[in-house]
Design an enzyme around this catalytic site. Structure first.
Site, mmCIF file in Angstrom:
data_model
loop_
_atom_site.group_PDB
_atom_site.id
_atom_site.type_symbol
_atom_site.label_atom_id
_atom_site.label_comp_id
_atom_site.label_asym_id
_atom_site.label_seq_id
_atom_site.Cartn_x
_atom_site.Cartn_y
_atom_site.Cartn_z
ATOM 1 N N HIS A 1 1.028 -1.247 -0.124
ATOM 2 C CA HIS A 1 0.004 -0.087 0.013
ATOM 3 C C HIS A 1 0.985 1.379 0.062
ATOM 4 C CE1 HIS A 1 -3.549 -2.100 0.468
ATOM 5 N NE2 HIS A 1 -3.378 -2.593 1.317
ATOM 6 N N ASP B 1 -3.149 -10.525 -2.654
ATOM 7 C CA ASP B 1 -3.538 -10.071 -1.501
ATOM 8 C C ASP B 1 -5.110 -9.704 -1.603
ATOM 9 O OD1 ASP B 1 -2.262 -8.713 1.311
ATOM 10 O OD2 ASP B 1 -3.935 -7.677 0.580
ATOM 11 N N HIS C 1 -6.435 -7.145 -0.765
ATOM 12 C CA HIS C 1 -6.536 -5.664 -1.003
ATOM 13 C C HIS C 1 -5.543 -5.212 -2.062
ATOM 14 C CE1 HIS C 1 -6.936 -6.046 3.500
ATOM 15 N NE2 HIS C 1 -8.111 -5.469 3.191
ATOM 16 N N ASP D 1 -4.746 -12.731 3.404
ATOM 17 C CA ASP D 1 -5.967 -12.169 3.915
ATOM 18 C C ASP D 1 -6.946 -12.638 3.018
ATOM 19 O OD1 ASP D 1 -5.005 -10.573 2.089
ATOM 20 O OD2 ASP D 1 -4.915 -8.873 3.605
#
Length: 307
Positions: free
Chosen positions: A126, A163, A165, A244
């Site tokens: 991120h 991931d 995200h 995740d």
């Protein structure tokens, strides 16, 4: 296969608070599962060296890098953004995390290891060119990718991010870099709540609706990722290995199981065997149910080892 397991004790010292999901317990859960499953004895466990300022500047703005060094506290916590905090050990942890990916690239590119898994935190995907975000200070995989291009003259590096995200930071850094194919599967709409837009040029978006499970995940990888990788013919594959998307993880609503992480790793290993002599560097990103994280990472590492 010879697989390096690269980490550093400083990565355990970064602590954003007892209730924060990005917990020091994460790396211990992975290591314990590898020991219990009798894989650790067959891995080449190594400690990293810290990334230098020059390494970080390969992927980040100079003013931003200097600000992180300047804001590192001697006590207490400093908030970089609402869920991304620094405490006295954070800067060292972040430097050793990025340094782990540098070390992995060297080992794999020099042929000393077939592939490598970097068990590190804080995570990185991120972190944008000039911004900390989503638990991430430095974009570890971006630093390692730029290092591979600069140090070894690579023309084609693929980054595959599974991931839950979207890796907005990695896309921000490589969005106009034709030497890098960035391919990301992720739950959408979801954090980081930006509209990633359509796939273009060197960016492949593979959004999945909340509740998607194995069938949707494997279909999108087979139908979209695999053709893109075959056309790109990577000289090195980098993996943003976020776990995740596991069905037990509290931070997302995808429904993957351990077998899906085995499946995608096997797929990427096959591509690497065809195009880059098996050169793969995998970098830990998310995964916040520590038991599920340990099981999923075990399956991923076992596949890297071709066991």
């Amino acid at each position: 296969m010879t697989t390096a397991y690269i980490t550093h004790s400083y990565c355990d010292r970064h602590n954003m608070g007892a209730d924060h999901p990005e917990s020091p317990l994460r790396l211990g859960a992975i290591q314990n599962r590898l020991i219990m499953g009798q894989l650790m004895d067959f891995l080449r466990r190594m400690e990293s060296d810290p990334a230098t300022r020059e390494h970080l500047l390969l992927a980040h703005d100079e003013t931003y890098v200097d600000s992180i060094f300047a804001r590192a506290p001697e006590e207490g916590h400093v908030e970089l953004e609402p869920e991304t905090l620094m405490m006295p050990h954070t800067l060292d942890a972040a430097l050793y995390a990025a340094g782990s990916v540098i070390k992995a690239v060297d080992l794999v590119m020099k042929g000393e290891m077939d592939n490598a898994f970097c068990a590190i935190r804080p995570p990185g995907h991120h972190a944008e060119y000039d911004k900390a975000m989503g638990f991430c200070l430095f974009n570890n995989i971006a630093v390692g990718t730029r290092y591979a291009i600069e140090q070894y003259g690579l023309e084609r590096v693929a980054i595959v991010d599974f991931d839950v995200h979207h890796g907005n930071g990695t896309e921000d850094i490589f969005k106009t870099d034709s030497k890098v194919l960035y391919a990301s599967s992720y739950q959408h709409p979801f954090y980081p709540y930006s509209d990633p837009g359509a796939s273009h040029d060197n960016i492949l978006h593979m959004p999945l609706a909340a509740g998607s499970g194995s069938e949707a995940f494997q279909n999108i990888m087979t139908e979209q990722l695999l053709p893109a990788l075959e056309a790109f013919k990577p000289q090195l594959i980098m993996i943003s290995a976020g776990f995740d998307a596991h069905k037990e993880d509290p931070m997302g609503q995808l429904r993957l199981s351990e077998s899906d992480f085995t499946w995608i790793t096997d797929l990427l290993m096959d591509v690497a065997d065809r195009h880059c002599d098996g050169k793969v560097v995998s970098v830990l990103e998310g995964g916040y149910n520590v038991d599920a994280l340990g099981r999923a990472a075990f399956c991923h590492v076992k596949s890297l080892m071709k066991l």
